[in-house]
Design an enzyme around this catalytic site. Structure first.
Site, PDB file in Angstrom:
ATOM      1  N   GLY A 232       0.830  -1.210   0.000  1.00 12.75           N
ATOM      2  CA  GLY A 232       0.000   0.000   0.000  1.00 12.75           C
ATOM      3  C   GLY A 232       0.854   1.245   0.000  1.00 12.75           C
ATOM      4  CB  SER A 233      -0.068   4.717   0.736  1.00 14.44           C
ATOM      5  OG  SER A 233      -0.607   4.507   2.023  1.00 14.44           O
ATOM      6  N   GLY A 237       2.666   2.105   5.271  1.00 12.46           N
ATOM      7  CA  GLY A 237       3.865   1.315   5.595  1.00 12.46           C
ATOM      8  C   GLY A 237       4.563   1.838   6.846  1.00 12.46           C
ATOM      9  CD  GLU A 254       6.950  -5.842  -1.990  1.00  9.90           C
ATOM     10  OE1 GLU A 254       7.211  -4.983  -2.851  1.00  9.90           O
ATOM     11  OE2 GLU A 254       7.671  -6.819  -1.758  1.00  9.90           O
ATOM     12  CB  CYS A 288       3.216  -0.189  -6.905  1.00  7.37           C
ATOM     13  SG  CYS A 288       3.359  -1.873  -7.498  1.00  7.37           S
TER      14      CYS A 288
HETATM   15  P1  NAD Z   1      -3.482   2.326   1.299  1.00  6.28           P
HETATM   16  O1  NAD Z   1      -2.177   2.515   1.974  1.00  6.28           O
HETATM   17  O2  NAD Z   1      -4.504   3.385   1.430  1.00  6.28           O
HETATM   18  O3  NAD Z   1      -4.176   0.969   1.809  1.00  6.28           O
HETATM   19  C1  NAD Z   1      -3.548  -0.290   1.648  1.00  6.28           C
HETATM   20  C2  NAD Z   1      -4.050  -1.247   2.700  1.00  6.28           C
HETATM   21  O4  NAD Z   1      -3.531  -0.890   3.981  1.00  6.28           O
HETATM   22  C3  NAD Z   1      -5.573  -1.282   2.879  1.00  6.28           C
HETATM   23  O5  NAD Z   1      -5.969  -2.623   3.054  1.00  6.28           O
HETATM   24  C4  NAD Z   1      -5.791  -0.473   4.154  1.00  6.28           C
HETATM   25  O6  NAD Z   1      -6.976  -0.805   4.844  1.00  6.28           O
HETATM   26  C5  NAD Z   1      -4.564  -0.865   4.954  1.00  6.28           C
HETATM   27  N1  NAD Z   1      -4.131   0.080   5.998  1.00  6.28           N
HETATM   28  C6  NAD Z   1      -4.123   1.428   5.929  1.00  6.28           C
HETATM   29  N2  NAD Z   1      -3.567   1.942   7.048  1.00  6.28           N
HETATM   30  C7  NAD Z   1      -3.216   0.907   7.834  1.00  6.28           C
HETATM   31  C8  NAD Z   1      -2.599   0.783   9.117  1.00  6.28           C
HETATM   32  N3  NAD Z   1      -2.249   1.857   9.817  1.00  6.28           N
HETATM   33  N4  NAD Z   1      -2.382  -0.451   9.614  1.00  6.28           N
HETATM   34  C9  NAD Z   1      -2.715  -1.551   8.915  1.00  6.28           C
HETATM   35  N5  NAD Z   1      -3.313  -1.500   7.701  1.00  6.28           N
HETATM   36  C10 NAD Z   1      -3.562  -0.278   7.158  1.00  6.28           C
HETATM   37  O7  NAD Z   1      -3.136   2.062  -0.253  1.00  6.28           O
HETATM   38  P2  NAD Z   1      -4.108   2.014  -1.523  1.00  6.28           P
HETATM   39  O8  NAD Z   1      -4.602   3.389  -1.829  1.00  6.28           O
HETATM   40  O9  NAD Z   1      -5.080   0.900  -1.381  1.00  6.28           O
HETATM   41  O10 NAD Z   1      -3.075   1.548  -2.660  1.00  6.28           O
HETATM   42  C11 NAD Z   1      -2.264   2.428  -3.398  1.00  6.28           C
HETATM   43  C12 NAD Z   1      -0.848   2.460  -2.871  1.00  6.28           C
HETATM   44  O11 NAD Z   1      -0.312   1.134  -2.787  1.00  6.28           O
HETATM   45  C13 NAD Z   1       0.103   3.202  -3.794  1.00  6.28           C
HETATM   46  O12 NAD Z   1       0.977   3.979  -3.023  1.00  6.28           O
HETATM   47  C14 NAD Z   1       0.851   2.096  -4.519  1.00  6.28           C
HETATM   48  O13 NAD Z   1       2.105   2.460  -5.027  1.00  6.28           O
HETATM   49  C15 NAD Z   1       0.962   1.070  -3.424  1.00  6.28           C
HETATM   50  N6  NAD Z   1       1.201  -0.268  -3.964  1.00  6.28           N
HETATM   51  C16 NAD Z   1       2.445  -0.810  -3.819  1.00  6.28           C
HETATM   52  C17 NAD Z   1       2.713  -2.049  -4.373  1.00  6.28           C
HETATM   53  C18 NAD Z   1       4.088  -2.670  -4.267  1.00  6.28           C
HETATM   54  O14 NAD Z   1       4.193  -3.858  -4.485  1.00  6.28           O
HETATM   55  N7  NAD Z   1       5.121  -1.915  -3.947  1.00  6.28           N
HETATM   56  C19 NAD Z   1       1.700  -2.757  -5.046  1.00  6.28           C
HETATM   57  C20 NAD Z   1       0.437  -2.179  -5.142  1.00  6.28           C
HETATM   58  C21 NAD Z   1       0.196  -0.922  -4.588  1.00  6.28           C
END
Ligand code: NAD
Length: 500
Positions: A232-233, A237, A254, A288
């Protein structure tokens, strides 16, 4: 196929998709397609306890037998590829070819993991003491929590789960609250496989937690979850890393990317053009690994740019379920607002914008279709250091290759990168220790669309985790060093004498 038909074909019943509080909307037209029941903190803890119980049994099942479970999972995914691929498209808005591609990645990583289940190799190590042997072995680690993002709703779960399962770890999945339906459909597939597998696949081997970040936090807080793999973002992370560090748990992170392509004077411009367009506008710029920064040598800039702008003008934007569409919608209106804001900032930093703005507003008023944008920038200003999750491609010129590499590496993220050049001196320099600082560095191929055979992940703010191929499996096991004394003496290491 209607939206209801797609849900039904993927095995989701009315009772699965109604009666809850979490509204799921399809980005295809913005309509609500389900209302899911969300889990509470107590249910999350009960699931974790069940997963831990499953771990105590699963860790004793021989790894090749665990691989058989994953083989059957891959077979079932093959059978359900069309239905699940269409659900991916319906739920996250990527075009059907990409939805199907995601399911294919799941199948590929299952195949990889099946072979791996007979190759969880350790080492034998020479001991300095006579009559002694040393070795290194790999054991199951514990429950693996997998948190995923909306833009790849299923493949990253499988990159983690296929490896974790052969490594002896049960998996609890917390999908994005924007794309929970695909997770429910995959869990049904897993349960079908488990039902046919036999008694040695315990209850709780794979589970799904539905809800928002609080459910993710339930995983990071609980010491029975040995590993949390989070996609995720960057802000997410950071939060996960902070929570896990309190209990010194293991993470695989990731996170966001800000990926660049360098186009050198010797580049095959025809190939570069195709790679730029696919990697910048595929998944509507919501990968990503999407291409976000194009760094073009000044001598080829004028040959490339008019063709690129023309290619963008002809892009088929539309319903991602319809054949012929290349650019589907953004996930929601918030993403569209973020794109507009980034373009305004880019303009204020001297950028010249081609394209951008809303598309299909009349036919799809509740959806977030946009025209991909190219922004010619005078230099790599602050807006280019940020990941805006939308189809914006910033373009800057360079003169010397070292300047281009320095520019590429100057951003906080370090996921994917590439160079288009037919000069081996340039390409090898780009791949050398003084070249790209990213986890992925490609030559004459765009930054997006990795194969499962390689380790996937990136450095700096991307989080440093590795998933999928190569030796990423080691992230799901614990390493044990063994010293075995088969002599009748008890010599100490380093020649230490300790006579009693
Ligand atoms: P996001 O960070 O908003 O959410 C991702 C996940 O994390 C969701 O399931 C959310 O509920 C959970 N989450 C959020 N805050 C949390 C916390 N404090 N503790 C535990 N879980 C939490 O991301 P998004 O908008 O769904 O996805 C887009 C982002 O993901 C972009 O930045 C993209 O680059 C990244 N991404 C990275 C990869 C990679 O492999 N590097 C792959 C896909 C997406």
């Amino acid at each position: 196929m209607s939206h209801a038909d797609i849900l039904a074909a993927s095995g989701l019943s009315k009772s699965d998709t109604t009666g809850g509080t979490l509204a799921v909307r399809t980005p295809v037209d913005g309509s609500e397609i389900a209302r899911l029941k969300v889990h509470g903190a107590a249910e999350a803890d009960a699931m974790i306890a069940r997963a831990h119980g499953a771990f105590l049994a699963w860790r004793k099942v021989p790894a090749p037998r665990r691989g058989e479970f994953v083989r059957l999972l891959g077979e079932e995914l093959r059978r359900q590829k069309q239905a699940l691929g269409a659900l991916v498209t319906l739920e996250c808005g990527k075009i059907l070819q990409e939805g199907l591609g995601e399911v294919q990645e799941m199948i590929d990583i299952c195949d990889f993991a099946v072979g791996l289940s007979r190759q969880l190799y350790g080492l034998t190590i020479a001991s300095e003491r006579p009559g002694h042997a040393m070795r290194e072995t790999w054991h199951p680690m514990g429950v693996c929590g997998v948190i995923t993002a909306f833009n790849f709703p299923v493949a990253p779960w499988c990159w983690n789960a296929a490896l974790a399962l052969v490594c002896g770890d049960p998996v609890i999945w917390k999908p994005s609250e924007k794309t929970p339906l695909t997770a429910l459909a995959v869990q049904k597939i897993c349960e079908k496989v488990r039902a046919g597998f036999g008694d040695d696949a315990p209850e709780g081997l794979t589970q799904v937690l539905i809800g928002d970040r609080e459910l993710g936090e339930a995983l990071t807080a609980n010491p029975k979850v040995a590993i949390v793999s989070a996609t995720g973002s960057v802000p997410m992370g950071r939060a996960v890393a902070a929570d896990m560090s309190k209990r010194l748990g293991r993470t695989i992170l990731e996170l966001g990317g800000n990926n660049a392509m360098i186009v050198a004077p010797s580049a095959d411009l025809e190939m570069a053009l195709r790679a730029i367009v696919f990697s910048a506008v595929g998944t509507a710029g919501q990968r990503c690994t999407s291409l976000r920064r194009l760094i073009v040598q000044e001598d080829v800039y004028d040959a490339l740019m008019p063709r690129l702008i023309k290619a963008y003008e002809g892009l088929p934007i539309g319903d991602p379920l319809a054949g012929g569409t290349l650019v589907g919608p953004l996930i929601d209106s918030q993403a569209m607002v973020a794109m507009d804001a980034a373009l305004e900032t880019a303009k204020s930093q001297g950028g010249s914008v081609h394209g951008g703005g809303r598309a299909l507003a009349d036919s799809h008023p509740a959806a977030a279709y946009v025209r991909p944008a190219i922004v010619e920038m005078p230099s790599q200003s602050s807006i280019m250091h940020r990941e805006t999750f939308a189809p914006i491609l910033y373009v800057v010129k360079y003169r010397a290759l070292d300047d281009a590499i320095a520019m590429q590496n100057a951003v906080p993220q370090g996921l994917s990168s590439c160079i288009f050049s037919t000069d081996v001196r340039e390409t090898e320099h780009f791949l050398s220790a003084a070249g790209s600082d990213c986890g992925i560095a490609n030559v004459n191929i765009g930054p997006s669309g990795a194969e499962i055979g390689g380790a996937f992940g990136g450095e700096k703010e991307t989080g440093g985790g590795r998933e999928s191929g190569s030796d990423a499996w080691k992230g799901y096991m614990r390493r044990q060093t063994n010293t075995i004394n088969y002599s009748r003496e008890l010599p100490l290491a380093q020649g230490i004498r300790f006579d009693i």
